[in-house]
Design an enzyme around this catalytic site. Sequence first.
Site, short mmCIF file in Angstrom:
data_model
loop_
_atom_site.label_atom_id
_atom_site.label_comp_id
_atom_site.label_asym_id
_atom_site.label_seq_id
_atom_site.Cartn_x
_atom_site.Cartn_y
_atom_site.Cartn_z
N VAL A 97 -13.75 -0.25 6.41
CA VAL A 97 -14.89 0.22 5.61
C VAL A 97 -16.09 -0.60 6.03
CG1 VAL A 97 -15.81 0.51 3.29
CG2 VAL A 97 -13.36 0.82 3.71
N SER A 137 -12.24 -5.76 5.58
CA SER A 137 -13.15 -5.03 6.48
C SER A 137 -14.45 -5.80 6.69
CB SER A 137 -13.48 -3.65 5.90
OG SER A 137 -12.36 -2.82 5.89
N PRO A 192 -8.60 4.74 4.60
CA PRO A 192 -9.52 4.27 5.65
C PRO A 192 -8.93 3.12 6.46
CG PRO A 192 -10.21 3.46 3.52
CD PRO A 192 -9.05 4.36 3.27
N LYS A 194 0.83 -1.21 0.00
CA LYS A 194 0.00 0.00 0.00
C LYS A 194 0.87 1.26 0.00
CE LYS A 194 -4.15 -1.59 -0.16
NZ LYS A 194 -4.98 -1.31 -1.33
#
Length: 181
Positions: free
Chosen positions: A102, A114, A99, A76
């Site tokens: 989520v 998530s 985030p 990432k």
Amino acid sequence: MCNRRRRVDLIEPSVVGTRNVLNACLKAKAKRVVVVSSIGAVIVNPNWPKDQAMDEECWSDRDSCKTTKNYYCLGKTIAESEAFEYAKRGELDIVTVCPSIVIGTMLQPTINSSSLLLLTMLKENFVDSMHVYHDSFTEVDDCEKLSSEKLQDLGWKYRPLEESIVDSVMNYEERGLLLKK
């Protein structure tokens, strides 16, 4: 071999996927691109001052990610820094959002991290999928401080947690994900 494969499996899709989307945006002559990254791009930074909120100035430390074999966060971080290279070259106007989780109606056909986290919590802590008896989400004072100040300055507002959880539960139920196996 296992660690190498795992490293490639986590880094390559993030970096190549981001690169492919940005190239497609260039071809389509997009004016602005919002990259939805992850908290993983900023959270692994042992040198960041503990009393300072993590914001767009904080990046996960690549060496720390490699040392701890946290290849998801490394991927990432690399993908997001590549996106900003596009922006520096003037090719695209890029904004990123990182985030932590989520919650809400799933937009994708498969379960992501998530959704899996929330689904696991629902199955372990809730008696009935439509009647919440025990909300296991708690606020923790000593966790990392993350800033969403710039998003809020643009008019973004948090949705109530209860509303997001209800949307998630209804969506999971519609998809048959709350059934016991």
